[in-house]
Design a protein around this motif. Structure first.
Motif, PDB file in Angstrom:
ATOM      1  N   LEU A 152       0.822  -1.211   0.000  1.00 16.01           N
ATOM      2  CA  LEU A 152       0.000   0.000   0.000  1.00 16.01           C
ATOM      3  C   LEU A 152       0.856   1.261   0.000  1.00 16.01           C
ATOM      4  O   LEU A 152       0.540   2.234  -0.691  1.00 16.01           O
ATOM      5  CB  LEU A 152      -0.935  -0.001   1.212  1.00 16.01           C
ATOM      6  CG  LEU A 152      -2.140  -0.941   1.122  1.00 16.01           C
ATOM      7  CD1 LEU A 152      -2.849  -1.026   2.462  1.00 16.01           C
ATOM      8  CD2 LEU A 152      -3.117  -0.477   0.040  1.00 16.01           C
ATOM      9  N   PHE A 190       0.929   4.164  -2.777  1.00 14.82           N
ATOM     10  CA  PHE A 190       0.766   5.596  -2.474  1.00 14.82           C
ATOM     11  C   PHE A 190       1.861   6.419  -3.142  1.00 14.82           C
ATOM     12  O   PHE A 190       1.594   7.442  -3.780  1.00 14.82           O
ATOM     13  CB  PHE A 190       0.789   5.821  -0.960  1.00 14.82           C
ATOM     14  CG  PHE A 190       0.959   7.268  -0.566  1.00 14.82           C
ATOM     15  CD1 PHE A 190      -0.114   8.146  -0.606  1.00 14.82           C
ATOM     16  CD2 PHE A 190       2.202   7.752  -0.175  1.00 14.82           C
ATOM     17  CE1 PHE A 190       0.047   9.488  -0.270  1.00 14.82           C
ATOM     18  CE2 PHE A 190       2.371   9.085   0.169  1.00 14.82           C
ATOM     19  CZ  PHE A 190       1.293   9.953   0.124  1.00 14.82           C
ATOM     20  N   VAL A 196       1.256   6.431  -7.024  1.00  7.30           N
ATOM     21  CA  VAL A 196       0.148   7.292  -7.441  1.00  7.30           C
ATOM     22  C   VAL A 196       0.544   8.761  -7.297  1.00  7.30           C
ATOM     23  O   VAL A 196       0.260   9.587  -8.181  1.00  7.30           O
ATOM     24  CB  VAL A 196      -1.122   6.985  -6.627  1.00  7.30           C
ATOM     25  CG1 VAL A 196      -2.195   8.038  -6.871  1.00  7.30           C
ATOM     26  CG2 VAL A 196      -1.666   5.604  -6.986  1.00  7.30           C
ATOM     27  N   GLY A 199      -7.519  10.551  -2.997  1.00  5.94           N
ATOM     28  CA  GLY A 199      -7.566   9.108  -3.226  1.00  5.94           C
ATOM     29  C   GLY A 199      -6.303   8.407  -2.780  1.00  5.94           C
ATOM     30  O   GLY A 199      -6.350   7.320  -2.186  1.00  5.94           O
ATOM     31  N   ALA A 200      -5.148   9.018  -3.046  1.00  5.76           N
ATOM     32  CA  ALA A 200      -3.882   8.410  -2.632  1.00  5.76           C
ATOM     33  C   ALA A 200      -3.790   8.304  -1.127  1.00  5.76           C
ATOM     34  O   ALA A 200      -3.191   7.362  -0.586  1.00  5.76           O
ATOM     35  CB  ALA A 200      -2.715   9.221  -3.177  1.00  5.76           C
ATOM     36  N   LEU A 254      -4.566   5.083   0.531  1.00  3.02           N
ATOM     37  CA  LEU A 254      -3.500   4.082   0.470  1.00  3.02           C
ATOM     38  C   LEU A 254      -2.535   4.268   1.628  1.00  3.02           C
ATOM     39  O   LEU A 254      -2.132   3.293   2.277  1.00  3.02           O
ATOM     40  CB  LEU A 254      -2.765   4.197  -0.864  1.00  3.02           C
ATOM     41  CG  LEU A 254      -3.625   4.025  -2.117  1.00  3.02           C
ATOM     42  CD1 LEU A 254      -2.819   4.389  -3.363  1.00  3.02           C
ATOM     43  CD2 LEU A 254      -4.156   2.604  -2.229  1.00  3.02           C
ATOM     44  N   THR A 298      -9.858   3.587  -4.443  1.00  7.21           N
ATOM     45  CA  THR A 298      -8.889   3.461  -3.340  1.00  7.21           C
ATOM     46  C   THR A 298      -9.596   3.350  -1.999  1.00  7.21           C
ATOM     47  O   THR A 298      -9.107   2.673  -1.092  1.00  7.21           O
ATOM     48  CB  THR A 298      -7.920   4.651  -3.311  1.00  7.21           C
ATOM     49  OG1 THR A 298      -8.649   5.878  -3.157  1.00  7.21           O
ATOM     50  CG2 THR A 298      -7.084   4.711  -4.575  1.00  7.21           C
ATOM     51  N   ARG A 299     -10.763   3.994  -1.857  1.00  2.03           N
ATOM     52  CA  ARG A 299     -11.481   3.962  -0.586  1.00  2.03           C
ATOM     53  C   ARG A 299     -11.977   2.567  -0.253  1.00  2.03           C
ATOM     54  O   ARG A 299     -12.188   2.225   0.917  1.00  2.03           O
ATOM     55  CB  ARG A 299     -12.651   4.952  -0.643  1.00  2.03           C
ATOM     56  CG  ARG A 299     -13.152   5.385   0.711  1.00  2.03           C
ATOM     57  CD  ARG A 299     -13.959   6.654   0.615  1.00  2.03           C
ATOM     58  NE  ARG A 299     -15.287   6.418   0.077  1.00  2.03           N
ATOM     59  CZ  ARG A 299     -16.173   7.403  -0.127  1.00  2.03           C
ATOM     60  NH1 ARG A 299     -15.858   8.648   0.133  1.00  2.03           N
ATOM     61  NH2 ARG A 299     -17.369   7.127  -0.599  1.00  2.03           N
ATOM     62  N   ALA A 345      -8.061  -0.109  -0.682  1.00  3.97           N
ATOM     63  CA  ALA A 345      -7.014   0.021   0.342  1.00  3.97           C
ATOM     64  C   ALA A 345      -7.358  -0.723   1.632  1.00  3.97           C
ATOM     65  O   ALA A 345      -6.525  -1.488   2.146  1.00  3.97           O
ATOM     66  CB  ALA A 345      -6.715   1.499   0.612  1.00  3.97           C
ATOM     67  N   PHE A 377      -4.852   2.487 -12.253  1.00  2.17           N
ATOM     68  CA  PHE A 377      -4.577   2.211 -10.845  1.00  2.17           C
ATOM     69  C   PHE A 377      -4.256   0.732 -10.627  1.00  2.17           C
ATOM     70  O   PHE A 377      -3.348   0.387  -9.853  1.00  2.17           O
ATOM     71  CB  PHE A 377      -5.774   2.628  -9.990  1.00  2.17           C
ATOM     72  CG  PHE A 377      -5.593   2.352  -8.526  1.00  2.17           C
ATOM     73  CD1 PHE A 377      -4.474   2.816  -7.841  1.00  2.17           C
ATOM     74  CD2 PHE A 377      -6.535   1.619  -7.826  1.00  2.17           C
ATOM     75  CE1 PHE A 377      -4.303   2.556  -6.487  1.00  2.17           C
ATOM     76  CE2 PHE A 377      -6.372   1.362  -6.476  1.00  2.17           C
ATOM     77  CZ  PHE A 377      -5.253   1.824  -5.804  1.00  2.17           C
ATOM     78  N   LEU A 383      -0.879  -0.879  -8.948  1.00  3.23           N
ATOM     79  CA  LEU A 383      -0.852  -1.849  -7.856  1.00  3.23           C
ATOM     80  C   LEU A 383      -0.030  -3.082  -8.234  1.00  3.23           C
ATOM     81  O   LEU A 383       0.682  -3.639  -7.382  1.00  3.23           O
ATOM     82  CB  LEU A 383      -2.274  -2.265  -7.474  1.00  3.23           C
ATOM     83  CG  LEU A 383      -3.052  -1.257  -6.632  1.00  3.23           C
ATOM     84  CD1 LEU A 383      -4.503  -1.693  -6.501  1.00  3.23           C
ATOM     85  CD2 LEU A 383      -2.426  -1.104  -5.243  1.00  3.23           C
TER      86      LEU A 383
END
Length: 513
Positions: free
Chosen positions: A102, A106, A109, A138-139, A142, A190-191, A194, A218, A222
Motif C-alpha cells: 500500500l 501511495f 500514485v 484518493g492516494a 492508500l 482506493t477507498r 485500500a 490504478f 498496484l
C-alpha cells in the motif's frame, strides 16, 4: 503497462463544449496509448471472452477516447474464481508486507499524479485542478490504510465468572466485490481497495462504464507495487447486471461494497440477502446546506461554492438544498450568484476552467428537467438555467430563488451545478426542512453559535456534518450515511472493520483443578 490495444487507437480532433476549439493534445494521446485496455484477471491482462469492447468518451467533446475490453458473465466468474483461489494465501501474508504494498502504491500514485489527474479529466470532465485534488485525496487512503494494516488486533480476557478465558480474533471477510461510480474514479476505488488489502481480502472491481480508464491505470500501478496475482481483478463492462448478478449469488463471494444510487443499492441489498453477504452501501444524498442569521456570509458563500460546485455538483455530498434564514437570504443569494456567474465553463484541460461538462447527455437532460420543473413550481431563475450549446454535455451554473418547499428539485438528487435556495424562519423550521427527506448522508451549517452547532450535530439525521465548512471528506474520518443513504462506513479507523470478521475462542481456565 501491457494490455489489449484497440484497433485504430484513440480518436481526437473534436472541440471542447466551451467553444475553446482545443483538439486532443499530444500528451493526452500519449497517456491514452500507454494504458492497459484489457481485463485484469489472475494477474493477466486479457481480452473479453467474446472479444467484445466498448468505447469510453470525452464528455467535453463527445469524441472517443479509447476502446477497452467489455467483460462478459464468464469473465466475471473467472475473476471471482481467481480471487477465491488467492484468498487463503493473501490472508496469510504478513501485515507488514501488505502495508508495504500500500505504501509503494501511495508513492507511485503520487509520483504519477499528473497522469491520473489528466486521465480523470479526460474521461469524467472535471477541471484539472479538481482532478489533482482527487488524486491527493484518493492516494491518502492508500497511506492511511498502510498505517492501519499492522494495527488490526483482538483481545484476551478473563471471563467475568473466572472459569474461562476469552480470546477474540480478527480475520479477513474474504473475496469482495466492489462496484464503483463514475464521479470519483480514483478515490472511490482506493477507498474500497485500500482497506481490503490491509485486512487481507481479495477483490473483484467493476468500475463504472463511463469512467473505467482510471481504474485500469490504478490496477497497473498496484501490480507494479507488488500486489500478487488474483488479489485484485478488474472487469469493466457495459452489462453490469449480467456480469455482477451471478457473482452476488455465488457462495464464494463474502462481501459486496457499492457506491451509487439508492435505487440500485436497494436491489443489490436484496440480492445479497440470499448469500447473507456483508454489505457496505454508500448511496444517494440530498444534503441540506443551512445558513443562519448569525453566519459569516463570506464564509458561508465560500462553503456553498465548495459544497455545491465541487465536481460540478456531481457528488453525493453536494449541497442539494440551500436553506437560508429569511433575514439574510436576499444578501446570500446576491453574493452567491455574483460568485457563480464568474465561474468559467470549459473543457477541464483548459487553463482557468472551474466547471467542466456533466458526464453524459442523460445527466445533463435530467438536470435541465429539474430546473424546468422548479421554474414551473414558481422558482425564479436568478442565473443560468440552460444547457450550453455546442459539443459536449455542459450546463450553465444556475441559481434558483423563491423555490417552494415542496418543489421536486428539493426531493431529488440534482447531480449538477444548480443551487436552489429556500428560506426558513427559525432553527426548528430549519431542522424540520433539513430532515424532510429519506436520505441522510451529510449536512452543512454555518453559524457563529457553538451551542446551536452542537444541537444541529445531534438533531440532523445524517451520517456526516460539516460545521462552518463546505467539505467533510477526509480519509481519516468515517464516510457514510443513515436512512436510505447507506450502510457501513469507509475511511477512518472504522473503514477496515468492514473487511474483518470477529472470531471468539472460549478457553478453559488454565488454573483449573
Amino acid at each position: 503497462m501491457s494490455g489489449t490495444q484497440p484497433s485504430g487507437g484513440a480518436s481526437g480532433g473534436a472541440n471542447s463544449g466551451s467553444g475553446s476549439g482545443s483538439a486532443m493534445r499530444p500528451a493526452e494521446r500519449a497517456l491514452l496509448a500507454s494504458l492497459p485496455t484489457g481485463l485484469l484477471i489472475d494477474g493477466e491482462w486479457r481480452e473479453a471472452s467474446d472479444g467484445g469492447t466498448f468505447v469510453v468518451e470525452d464528455p467535453a467533446t463527445g469524441a472517443a477516447l479509447l476502446a477497452i475490453a467489455d467483460a462478459t458473465p464468464a469473465d466475471g466468474e473467472a475473476a471471482l474464481a481467481a480471487a477465491h483461489r488467492a484468498q487463503a494465501g493473501w490472508a496469510r501474508t504478513a501485515p507488514r508486507e501488505r502495508a508495504e504494498i500500500l505504501r509503494r502504491a501511495f508513492d507511485a500514485v503520487t509520483a504519477r499524479a499528473e497522469d491520473f489527474a489528466l486521465l480523470m479529466t479526460l474521461e469524467m470532465g472535471k477541471p484539472l485542478a479538481e482532478s489533482r485534488g482527487e488524486v491527493a485525496y484518493g492516494a491518502e487512503f492508500l497511506r492511511w490504510f498502510s498505517e492501519e494494516t499492522s494495527r488490526v488486533s483482538g483481545r484476551y480476557a478473563t471471563a467475568p465468572d473466572g472459569r474461562s478465558r476469552l480470546l477474540v480474533l480478527k480475520r479477513p471477510v474474504g473475496p469482495s466485490l466492489f462496484i464503483t461510480p463514475w464521479n470519483f474514479p480514483l478515490a472511490m476505488a482506493t477507498r474500497k481497495i485500500a482497506p481490503a488489502i490491509a485486512a487481507g481480502c481479495t477483490m473483484v472491481l467493476k468500475p463504472a462504464a463511463l469512467t473505467p480508464l482510471t481504474a485500469l491505470l490504478f490496477a497497473a500501478v498496484l501490480e507494479e507495487a507488488g500486489l500478487p496475482p488474483g488479489v485484485l481483478n478488474v472487469i469493466p463492462t457495459t452489462s453490469a447486471g449480467r456480469v455482477t448478478g451471478p457473482l452476488v449469488r455465488d457462495p464464494r463471494l463474502r462481501k459486496l461494497s457499492f457506491t451509487g444510487s439508492t435505487e440500485v443499492g436497494r436491489r443489490l441489498i436484496a440480492d445479497a440477502a440470499d448469500q447473507v453477504l456483508r454489505v457496505s452501501m454508500e448511496l444517494g444524498g440530498n444534503a441540506p446546506f443551512l445558513v443562519f442569521e448569525d453566519a459569516d456570509l463570506d464564509q458561508a458563500v465560500e462553503g456553498a461554492l465548495l459544497a455545491k460546485l465541487r465536481n460540478g455538483g456531481e457528488a453525493c455530498t453536494a449541497a442539494n438544498r440551500l436553506l437560508v434564514h429569511e433575514r439574510v437570504a436576499a444578501e446570500f443569494a446576491e453574493r452567491l450568484t455574483a460568485r457563480i456567474a464568474a465561474y468559467p465553463v470549459a473543457r477541464g484541460t483548459e487553463p482557468g476552467a472551474k466547471l467542466g461538462p456533466l458526464v453524459d447527455a442523460g445527466t445533463r437532460d435530467k438536470v435541465h428537467e429539474l430546473v424546468e420543473s422548479a421554474r414551473a413550481d414558481g422558482a425564479t431563475v436568478a442565473l443560468g438555467g440552460r444547457p450550453v450549446p455546442g459539443p459536449g454535455y455542459f450546463y450553465e451554473p444556475t441559481v434558483l430563488t423563491n423555490v417552494p418547499a415542496d418543489a421536486r428539485i428539493l426531493r431529488e438528487e440534482i447531480f449538477g451545478p444548480v443551487a436552489p435556495i429556500v428560506t426558513f424562519a427559525d432553527e426548528a423550521e430549519a431542522v424540520a426542512l433539513a430532515n424532510a427527506t429519506e436520505f441522510g448522508l451529510v449536512a452543512y451549517a454555518f453559524t457563529r453559535d457553538l451551542d446551536r452547532g452542537l444541537r444541529l450535530a445531534e438533531e440532523l439525521e445524517v451520517g456526516m456534518f460539516g460545521l462552518n465548512t463546505g467539505i467533510v471528506s477526509n480519509p481519516a474520518a468515517p464516510f457514510g450515511g443513515v436512512k436510505q443513504s447507506g450502510i457501513g462506513r469507509e475511511g477512518g479507523f472504522e473503514g477496515i472493520e468492514e473487511y474483518l470478521e470477529t472470531t471468539y475462542v472460549g478457553i478453559a481456565d488454565p488454573f483449573r483443578g
